[in-house]
Write an enzyme that holds these catalytic residues in place. Structure first.
Site, short mmCIF file in Angstrom:
data_model
loop_
_atom_site.label_atom_id
_atom_site.label_comp_id
_atom_site.label_asym_id
_atom_site.label_seq_id
_atom_site.Cartn_x
_atom_site.Cartn_y
_atom_site.Cartn_z
N TRP A 161 0.94 -1.03 0.31
CA TRP A 161 0.03 0.21 0.08
C TRP A 161 1.18 1.98 0.44
CZ3 TRP A 161 2.20 2.77 4.11
CH2 TRP A 161 1.71 2.17 5.53
N ASN A 162 2.06 1.70 0.68
CA ASN A 162 2.91 2.45 0.70
C ASN A 162 3.13 3.19 -1.00
OD1 ASN A 162 4.67 0.31 0.29
ND2 ASN A 162 6.17 1.16 1.38
N LYS A 185 -2.92 -8.54 -7.62
CA LYS A 185 -3.03 -8.75 -5.88
C LYS A 185 -2.34 -7.20 -5.57
CE LYS A 185 -2.81 -9.49 -1.95
NZ LYS A 185 -2.99 -8.36 -0.85
N PRO A 186 -3.05 -6.00 -5.81
CA PRO A 186 -3.18 -4.88 -4.91
C PRO A 186 -3.50 -5.50 -3.20
CG PRO A 186 -4.52 -4.11 -5.38
CD PRO A 186 -4.68 -6.07 -6.31
N SER A 240 6.06 -7.04 3.29
CA SER A 240 6.81 -7.83 5.09
C SER A 240 7.59 -8.71 4.73
CB SER A 240 5.86 -7.29 6.45
OG SER A 240 5.40 -8.57 6.21
N GLU A 261 11.16 -7.70 -2.77
CA GLU A 261 11.28 -7.05 -1.69
C GLU A 261 10.72 -7.17 -0.90
OE1 GLU A 261 11.67 -3.94 -0.79
OE2 GLU A 261 10.63 -2.94 -1.81
N LEU A 262 11.45 -7.02 0.17
CA LEU A 262 10.87 -8.03 1.71
C LEU A 262 11.21 -5.83 3.21
CD1 LEU A 262 10.89 -11.60 2.27
CD2 LEU A 262 9.88 -10.41 1.63
N ARG A 289 10.57 11.18 3.37
CA ARG A 289 9.84 10.18 2.09
C ARG A 289 8.78 9.47 2.51
NH1 ARG A 289 12.20 5.99 -2.52
NH2 ARG A 289 10.33 6.70 -4.51
N CYS A 295 10.80 1.14 2.61
CA CYS A 295 11.10 0.02 3.00
C CYS A 295 12.51 -0.02 3.00
CB CYS A 295 11.08 -1.42 2.55
SG CYS A 295 11.05 -1.31 0.67
N GLU A 392 11.89 -2.45 12.08
CA GLU A 392 11.47 -1.28 11.36
C GLU A 392 10.18 -0.21 11.20
OE1 GLU A 392 10.79 -1.51 6.15
OE2 GLU A 392 10.20 -3.36 7.20
N SER A 452 16.10 5.08 -5.20
CA SER A 452 15.54 4.77 -5.82
C SER A 452 15.72 5.13 -6.83
CB SER A 452 13.66 4.44 -5.19
OG SER A 452 13.58 3.76 -4.12
#
Length: 489
Positions: A161-162, A185-186, A240, A261-262, A289, A295, A392, A452
């Site tokens: 969601w971020n 799947k969002p 996560s 990508e965790l 940001r 993450c 985190e 990024s």
């Protein structure tokens, strides 16, 4: 038109149904769920809630479309992505407003994400025609080696969601370029961005069945049956580490290709020879940001003892001056966290650190209003044993931990199960190389607070993930290598 009317207009423009096989349709069960504005708690709309039957309908469509899509001319696959890029840029303002309403980030930052998201389509539009194989002679001269690169096949894409638009384009872009069909799947908190993206790709000419989008509040019955079915051949997940481990277990039965990508626990290391103004600027970027809900966010700020107090003072001034509010309001720099659970987590981590001796320099508690606001916070003298040194944070909290030596900084920075990104600020060239090589992360920001970039390989080591997204290697995650040995020549 009032601001409220404008908001209602852009929400109305987005389909609230599932997108399966090139068609909009209600969930088979008829179920829907509410999408909330985290800055007010108000309901924006209701969206179809996918279940297992819908998941298999999407998989059927992906499997049926895969043979023809794999043969689709690479140039045309790239042109579809390029047209989608153009549409994203043309509709940047509307898409940014949709994102701000469902996720909370300030409008200017949401607009920046749409531009960032679009760049993945532009990048992979160019990569679609650069998929290369090879030809060579065997060492003994008795055979020829032909190397082919072919699409891995139907892929399951799961996004968070971020960054609801950019994480979609970062996965869809290389899959389209490689010739893979997809089921996306969002996150249920932010389905509207994904549904708007599906409509843009449909308009750009993506054939029916190549992409399906399944918003759901209960992902297990949607994702697990598909991962165990055998027709899905690739799974790409951003989220996560705990959920990533579960998905890896579910993917193991069919030996699926996976990219993960965790979570992260990024160290931000400032040496006493650093340009302190640049370090504070970098800290604001790396920490704030996306309201700290990233993450890649700086999670632990290690500052050499000689400059720790001055760095903390400058950072506190900057953090304390940020304007908090609803992301649609002019001048707002910090929006709400995604939900009350996220805010309670952040408060618990701050309380734990303070209870262990950390000092609150600014912030330290929730913001005002009905939304899930949390004040930008700086903590000094944070002990290494505090929970936020190992967890985190995913919020606007900057813990400052002083250190004495280069060796100490490296040891503490690496003292985590995570290894996504780290940040280093120094003007000593030798130190820059030594520390960058010693840090156990997949990415390093050297004298910069943002890493990024669609043209660079994004990903981590240890329990921060598998594989890379973006850059020239990003398309490799969706390609298989086939070797043909040719004899009798």
């Amino acid at each position: 038109m009032t601001a409220a009317d404008r908001e209602a207009q852009v929400i109305d423009q987005v389909s609230k149904q599932l997108f399966i096989g090139g068609r909009w349709r209600d969930a088979a069960s008829g179920a829907t769920f509410k999408v909330e504005d985290p800055s007010t708690g108000a309901v924006l709309c209701e969206v179809s809630d996918a279940g297992t039957d819908d998941a298999f309908a999407a998989l059927d469509a992906a499997a049926a479309a895969q043979p023809s899509w794999a043969k689709h001319p690479p140039r045309e696959r790239g042109e579809i992505l390029r047209r989608a890029y153009d549409l994203l840029i043309q509709r940047q303002d509307d898409l940014a407003l949709i994102m701000t309403l469902e996720m909370g980030k300030p409008l200017a930052e949401a607009k920046g994400e749409i531009g960032y998201a679009a760049e993945f389509f532009r990048w992979f539009a160019e990569e679609a025609v650069r998929i290369e194989g090879g030809f060579s002679i065997s060492p003994n001269g008795q055979a020829r080696f032909l190397i082919m690169r072919q699409p891995v096949g139907p892929s399951m894409l799961i996004t968070p969601w971020n960054f609801p638009m950019a994480m979609g384009t970062r996965k869809i872009g290389p899959a389209v370029a490689a010739g893979c069909t997809m089921v996306l799947k969002p996150a249920h908190q932010t389905p509207l961005s994904a549904l708007a993206l599906a409509d843009i790709l449909r308009e750009a000419g993506l054939p029916d069945g190549v992409l399906s989008v399944l918003p759901t509040t209960d992902p297990g019955p949607v994702t697990e049956p598909l991962l165990r079915d055998g027709r899905i051949r690739k799974m790409s997940f951003t989220g996560s580490t705990a959920v990533g481990r579960l998905l890896l277990e579910q993917s193991a039965g069919q030996v699926l290709r996976t990219s993960m990508e965790l979570g992260g626990n990024a160290p931000f290391v400032v040496f006493d020879d650093a340009d302190l103004d640049a370090a504070v600027d970098g800290a604001m970027q790396a920490k704030m940001r996306n309201i700290g809900e990233a993450c890649t966010a700086a999670n632990r700020m290690y500052v050499q003892a000689g400059v720790a107090e001055e760095f903390a003072r400058r950072l506190s001034e900057r953090m304390g001056a940020l304007r908090i509010g609803r992301g649609t309001e002019d001048g707002v720099q910090v929006g709400p966290l995604i939900d009350d659970k996220a805010r309670r987590k952040v408060q618990g981590l701050v309380d734990d650190a303070v209870g262990r001796g950390a000092k609150v320099l600014v912030g330290g508690g929730p913001g005002d209003g009905a939304g899930y606001f949390y004040r930008p916070t700086v903590l000094a003298d944070v002990p290494q044993e505090s929970r936020l040194s190992h967890t985190e944070i995913f919020g606007p909290v900057a813990p400052i931990i002083p250190f004495d030596s280069e060796e100490e900084a490296i040891a503490e920075a690496n003292d985590t199960e995570f290894g996504l990104v780290s940040y280093v600020f120094t003007q000593d060239l030798g130190r820059a190389f030594r520390v960058s090589e010693a840090l156990e992360t997949g990415m390093v920001g050297l004298n910069q607070g943002i890493v990024s970039n669609p043209a660079a390989p994004f990903g981590g080591v240890k329990q921060s993930g598998l594989g890379r997204e973006g850059g020239r290697v990003g398309i490799d995650e969706f390609l298989e290598t086939k070797y043909v040995g040719i004899g009798g020549v």
